[in-house]
Design a protein around this motif. Sequence first.
Motif, PDB file in Angstrom:
ATOM      1  N   THR A  97       6.342   1.242   1.152  1.00 56.65           N
ATOM      2  CA  THR A  97       5.506   0.041   1.134  1.00 56.65           C
ATOM      3  C   THR A  97       4.501  -0.269   2.289  1.00 56.65           C
ATOM      4  O   THR A  97       3.573  -0.920   2.088  1.00 56.65           O
ATOM      5  CB  THR A  97       6.322  -1.249   0.772  1.00 56.65           C
ATOM      6  OG1 THR A  97       7.397  -1.295   1.724  1.00 56.65           O
ATOM      7  CG2 THR A  97       6.800  -1.374  -0.589  1.00 56.65           C
ATOM      8  N   LEU A  98       5.023   0.197   3.500  1.00 58.29           N
ATOM      9  CA  LEU A  98       4.184   0.123   4.449  1.00 58.29           C
ATOM     10  C   LEU A  98       2.999   0.913   4.610  1.00 58.29           C
ATOM     11  O   LEU A  98       1.859   0.451   4.585  1.00 58.29           O
ATOM     12  CB  LEU A  98       4.970   0.514   5.824  1.00 58.29           C
ATOM     13  CG  LEU A  98       5.765  -0.475   6.480  1.00 58.29           C
ATOM     14  CD1 LEU A  98       6.998  -0.025   7.427  1.00 58.29           C
ATOM     15  CD2 LEU A  98       5.008  -1.789   6.891  1.00 58.29           C
ATOM     16  N   VAL A  99       3.122   2.147   4.024  1.00 62.97           N
ATOM     17  CA  VAL A  99       1.863   3.212   4.278  1.00 62.97           C
ATOM     18  C   VAL A  99       1.201   3.197   2.875  1.00 62.97           C
ATOM     19  O   VAL A  99       0.370   3.568   2.904  1.00 62.97           O
ATOM     20  CB  VAL A  99       2.556   4.531   4.719  1.00 62.97           C
ATOM     21  CG1 VAL A  99       2.991   4.505   6.009  1.00 62.97           C
ATOM     22  CG2 VAL A  99       3.388   5.129   3.530  1.00 62.97           C
ATOM     23  N   GLY A 100       1.829   2.734   1.839  1.00 71.85           N
ATOM     24  CA  GLY A 100       1.176   2.865   0.497  1.00 71.85           C
ATOM     25  C   GLY A 100      -0.017   2.132   0.360  1.00 71.85           C
ATOM     26  O   GLY A 100      -0.271   1.132   0.982  1.00 71.85           O
ATOM     27  N   ALA A 101      -0.841   2.799  -0.500  1.00 67.08           N
ATOM     28  CA  ALA A 101      -2.574   2.060  -0.513  1.00 67.08           C
ATOM     29  C   ALA A 101      -2.277   0.705  -1.138  1.00 67.08           C
ATOM     30  O   ALA A 101      -3.071  -0.017  -0.669  1.00 67.08           O
ATOM     31  CB  ALA A 101      -3.232   3.050  -1.429  1.00 67.08           C
TER      32      ALA A 101
END
Lengths: 586, 138
Positions: free
Chosen positions: A446-450
Amino acid sequence: MDAASLSKVLYVDLGRKRSWVEEKPQLFENTLGGTGVGIRLLLEECPQGANPLGPENPIIFSIGYLNAIFPLGSKTVAMFKSPLTGNLGESHGGGRSGVAQRMAGYGAMVIRGKSDAPVYLVIDSGGVKIKDASSLWGMNSSSTVGRIIRENEVGAGSRAIMRIGKAGERLISYACVITETYRHFGRLGFGAVFGSKRLKAIMISGRASFSLKDPKLYREAYDDIFNTVTKSPLMKKYHELGTPMNVLSLNMASSIPTKNLQSTKFEGAESLSGESLREKYLGKRAACAHCPVSCIHIAALREPYATEPYFYKTRMISYDYEPIYSLGSMLGIASVDGYLNLMDRVEEVGLDAMSTGVVLSWATEAMEKGLVGNDETNGLLLKFGDYKTYIEAVERLVTPPNDFYRALGKGVVYASSIYGGRDFALAFGGNEMPGYHTGLAAHLGTLVGARHSHLDGAGYAIDQKATASGKTLSPQEAAEELYKEEVWRQTLSSLVVCYFARNIYTPETVARCFKALGKNLMVEELSQIGRRTLRAKYEFKLKEGFSFGGLTLPKRIMEVPTPQGIIKEDDLREGIRAFESLLKKT
Amino acid sequence: MTKRLSVVDVDLCVGCQSCMFACNRRFAEAGLGRSAIHIQSVGGFERGFVVKVCRACRDPPCAKVCPTGAIYKRAGGGVLLNYYKCNSCGNCAKECIIGGVQWDTSLDKPTICVHCGYCVKYCPYGVIRLEELPPGET
């Protein structure tokens, strides 16, 4: 129409009350449609630094080659700039939207500008009618809005009615767009973008038949997919229990965020489990168009009127895992009636259930810790489990009596920036967290997801797989798995196939579907297209100020153990860097 | 004996419309435009769904109002359609009060169930079945 051709982009300018169609076959050829087309159009349409609630922020709907042609090709992609995060806004909705848009003949729709008065759009293969929605504006119930449009327009069975509630009209940063009463374009505030344009609803309809290059292969491929879907044990579970099939297992594994993630054990897990809801509350199941699975579960809630004995109000309220997490476990609500009443109110005003639950659970803890008091909450004593007070709080969110509720309406990051409590403000990249405290991959995803969504790389599934095999994932491994999954999901969401069928639509199956349509696409080509689309999304994100290094990690997620152990900040940072470098290699 | 498509229990219907897509595939095409069966909600998803399809009337009103003889009785019940004779007047659709006559908008012709039962194979929930039409029953 040829099933292999997608080319029309419908443009609507709400300010000038004009609409026109442009032919862009190459755009669809290059990107497959859906997410692929949506992000290119967003890059083209949305000027850098645009105000998400300004007329310059476009609304984009796009579909792909498999919509209305193959089973579970039932979803539509919405792209916009998010009023919640100030960055990429992307949301996928089902219902009849994907099929209706394909039938109407538009691969994509771009809605620009702002109307001076409330309007709704009626779209079919003949074009667009812009209709007065003044009498629908300000209504308490989004389902009434749906009913009125349904009764005034033709096309029953072949249409989608996408509408906002009061939350969208009032520009709450996490308002959603509702379609077919129970499905949503949720997350990231798409409803507020509708509201900012004074766009109350869009009805889109059509009936069309598509010619095929290879009808025999088409039937064979179709039947194989259809049979796999209807015989798959997982799909059977989606039908029988729906997404709440996860409640018991996540609770058992101590992974269900509870009371603002102060705990991972939910006392209401049994009563709000898919099994128990099916037994005691399930009133009806429904399906998106062209999906034999029918995962939509609708509870019948029968309640007596307090003043009128033997007179009952019976409401049909849908339930899914994520709202059970956000409005149930996060708020400590174990009562099914309480949960359903709260869910119903959230649905009628048109708020995103996940963000709403996380915002209210943060506010409850902030009150417990004395960061806010009665003045801020306007006299409400927010207490975990007290659903009646939460229903009152929802009313205040959409009709804010003071600055505190106005702040809550902008999301938990904003509210905690004013009142403190960022450490337990559970948002990633500005988007409120989903219902999985399964391990490193869930939060890293969830941090890196677009989209900063659990749907980006499905990190929870990566964690669960690792836990089941007794393995602890390294940050590098988690990042690699997430990246791989997110790349393939770009392809699926370009087609646009429901992610529930992700194990059925393998690269080989997708290539076979295209072959039946007369298009030769190699498996490797499909992945390449996915990678390019993912890169385009981050191009937008970086342009709008996103940086991997600038991500804030809420301390709370590192305080509560997961089945993969305590998550360490260094590991998350390492995972973020690993994902960034994978993306750069794309 | 004549077969007809029959709705077993409409409350089993989830509105997935797989039957509609199946019907269209009979024409070696994808989509819905030629489908002779139609599923819609009763009035919002919360109230369930209805199935609109020809029920093979013994004395079909649609044939009675066809000015060109394009729609003619099928032995045992129901109708058949001669596309070449049809002048697209739409009388049949208006006369069928159960909504059993669908409209193919690309051809601008009616599309009426021939009771082949192809759709039944794609209904996962047993909403429809192909059954023998007993003599004398409409």
